[in-house]
Write a protein that holds these residues in place. Structure first.
Motif, short mmCIF file in Angstrom:
data_model
loop_
_atom_site.label_atom_id
_atom_site.label_comp_id
_atom_site.label_asym_id
_atom_site.label_seq_id
_atom_site.Cartn_x
_atom_site.Cartn_y
_atom_site.Cartn_z
N CYS A 1 4.44 -0.77 3.19
CA CYS A 1 4.08 0.58 2.76
C CYS A 1 5.22 1.15 1.92
N CYS B 1 -1.28 1.92 5.61
CA CYS B 1 0.13 1.91 6.02
C CYS B 1 0.29 1.87 7.53
N THR C 1 0.82 -1.20 0.00
CA THR C 1 0.00 0.00 0.00
C THR C 1 0.86 1.25 0.00
N PRO D 1 1.46 5.65 1.25
CA PRO D 1 1.23 6.54 2.39
C PRO D 1 0.54 7.85 2.05
N SER E 1 12.45 6.56 6.26
CA SER E 1 11.66 5.34 6.10
C SER E 1 12.27 4.26 6.97
N SER F 1 5.75 5.39 8.95
CA SER F 1 4.71 5.14 7.95
C SER F 1 5.22 4.40 6.73
N VAL F 2 6.40 4.74 6.27
CA VAL F 2 6.93 4.24 5.00
C VAL F 2 8.03 3.23 5.26
#
Length: 501
Positions: free
Chosen positions: A248, A239, A220, A222, A337, A267-268
């Motif tokens: 993510c 995410c 997916t 972000p 990330s 998130s990533v």
């Protein structure tokens, strides 16, 4: 039935994606003139051909789900890639509408062609003619056919699309529709699901569908395409779902920097390049890709599909970890990330197989038979000194292969007939020159990331005995070692030289 919240940029130009077919790409991405050749640029950045050559087993077909506006089922680059239902089964339904998916069909339309809000499912999961073709585009990035003489090439030559139409154009996706689509695809063996959309607050149904299918990896994004920003404070979904089967992925620029997608270490997980590809468009056509998070999800999903094709017994956590842990570290993504880098398909295959106890392939494309690696390995050699009869220096090579070392001794000579020849009484009046005489050669195999292979590998220390080919110790003097690497496909690196005194 509630509507998934999706921004208009998040779905990577759904509303304007038809323009991708006719409008030139952004100013920093020249329109390709040879789609088949141009499409290899992102694959080269990701090192996909090398990844296929490294596959130690023939790639098995992997069912994948692109949950989107449908697929152009007649497209020459997608039709050979469709999943075929072995026997008739009940159709997936968000409202218990019923229906049967017949044997041989690739999937189902869960929403129908009515205006968003009124479900009218049917047996045709085609991307509607005249629509945006968003689902067709993102599917092409993941798994468009290789070497068929048209268009470009998708990342995964072993992808088989479970065709489920779950979104309308105009950014209209319902979480209540995605959940039964996931359930149905997972029941058909889908190991990878690619989401090129954002949800609002995650509803129980979609959360449960993801968590209850631990054998499927959900890839997916972000954010939309509004530019780089820290998404951690926004808690993007899916995410933000803390699950080992969610990956993510955001976008990286051609120079490996941040691009149109968001970042955030919470998130990533990793970034991928999305510009300058050629992908499938509705009506059997092809068009260029730009910077778009919608293209990021299927790119990473394609790499995951390759890994599942090597070993279908692997878990999504295994595949996810291999992709993240092998990412190519770059300064722009440090601290931005989980991985701090960009997906490297060849390194992911190497690490994945290493952890699974699978020997690397010999350059045959993992049995795919449709890729050819022409990329020369890069080679770095540093240091260089002689101590106690051994020459010591450091070596790093970009991919597994054989590194050849040739020890040569510096000798004085006399130039004659355009060559530097050994000094003799007959040529003593000729101009002086320097020549290098070969003493012996030695080859060492570099196999994995702990042995100086890959962009992020530790540098390997090499010690060569200062002996001739006959085993005699070499006398004092000036020497050099000429180094060259050859990968599994037979490509040779540039020659590097270390001078030793």
């Amino acid at each position: 039935m509630s509507i998934t919240t999706i921004t208009r940029t998040a779905i990577a130009t759904v509303a304007a994606s038809a323009a991708l077919v006719a409008v030139a790409p952004a100013a920093d991405a020249a329109a390709p003139t040879d789609p088949q050749a141009s499409s290899q640029q992102p694959l080269s950045i990701l090192r996909v051909p090398q990844a296929l050559d490294l596959a130690g087993r023939p790639l098995q077909d992997v069912p994948v789900l692109v949950a989107d506006t449908g697929l152009d089922l007649q497209h020459p680059d997608l039709a050979p890639r469709l999943y075929a239902l072995p026997s008739a089964v009940a159709a997936p339904s968000a409202e218990g509408a019923g229906g049967t998916v017949q044997a041989g069909r690739p999937g189902w339309d869960l929403i129908g062609t009515n205006a968003p809000g009124a479900l009218a499912p049917d047996d045709d999961p085609d991307d509607p003619p005249g629509g945006s073709g968003h689902g067709t585009m993102v599917a092409g990035v993941l798994g468009a056919a290789w070497n068929n003489g048209v268009g470009g090439a998708g990342v995964a030559p072993n992808a088989r699309f479970v065709a489920l139409r779950t979104c309308w154009d105009g950014d209209e996706c319902f979480q209540s529709v995605q959940a039964p689509a996931i359930d149905w695809a997972a029941a058909r063996g889908a190991r990878v699901a690619s989401f090129s959309w954002l949800s609002g607050p995650l509803e129980d149904g979609l959360r449960d569908a993801i968590v209850s299918h631990p054998q499927t990896l959900f890839v997916t994004i972000p954010s939309g395409n509004g530019g780089a920003f820290d998404a951690d404070g926004d808690d993007p979904q899916p995410c933000g779902l803390d699950a080992p089967n969610v990956l993510c992925v955001s976008t990286s620029a051609p120079d490996d920097g941040l691009d149109c997608g968001a970042f955030g270490p919470r998130s990533v997980d990793v970034a991928v390049p999305t510009r300058n590809n050629i992908t499938t468009t509705n009506g059997g056509g092809f068009g260029p890709t730009s910077c778009a998070t919608s293209f990021a999800a299927p790119t990473a999903a394609g790499v995951a599909t390759i890994l599942f094709g090597i070993d279908p017994s692997a878990s999504p956590a295994d595949v996810r970890a291999a992709i993240i842990d092998s990412a190519r570290k770059v300064p722009a993504w440090a601290g931005k990330s989980t991985s701090g880098g960009i997906v490297d398909a060849a390194a992911a295959v190497t690490l994945f197989q290493q952890r699974r106890g699978i020997a690397p392939g010999n350059g045959g494309g993992g049995g795919a038979g449709d890729s050819q690696d022409r990329t020369k390995p890069s080679l770095t050699v540093g240091g260089g000194r002689v101590s106690r009869g051994f020459a010591s220096f450091s070596v790093r090579v970009s991919e597994p292969g054989t590194v050849r070392f040739a020890i040569e001794r510096r000798l004085s000579g006399r130039r004659a007939s355009g060559r530097c020849r050994p000094a003799t009484a007959a040529n003593r009046r000729r101009p002086r020159c320097v020549r290098w005489a070969a003493q012996r050669t030695q080859s060492i195999t570099f196999r994995d990331g702990t042995a100086g292979v890959g962009a992020d590998a530790k540098t390997r220390k090499v010690r060569l005995a200062m002996k001739s080919s006959s085993g005699k110790r070499l006398p004092s003097g000036t020497y050099r070692v000429v180094v060259r690497a050859t990968d599994a496909a037979g490509n040779r690196s540039a020659t590097r030289t270390v001078t030793l005194r």
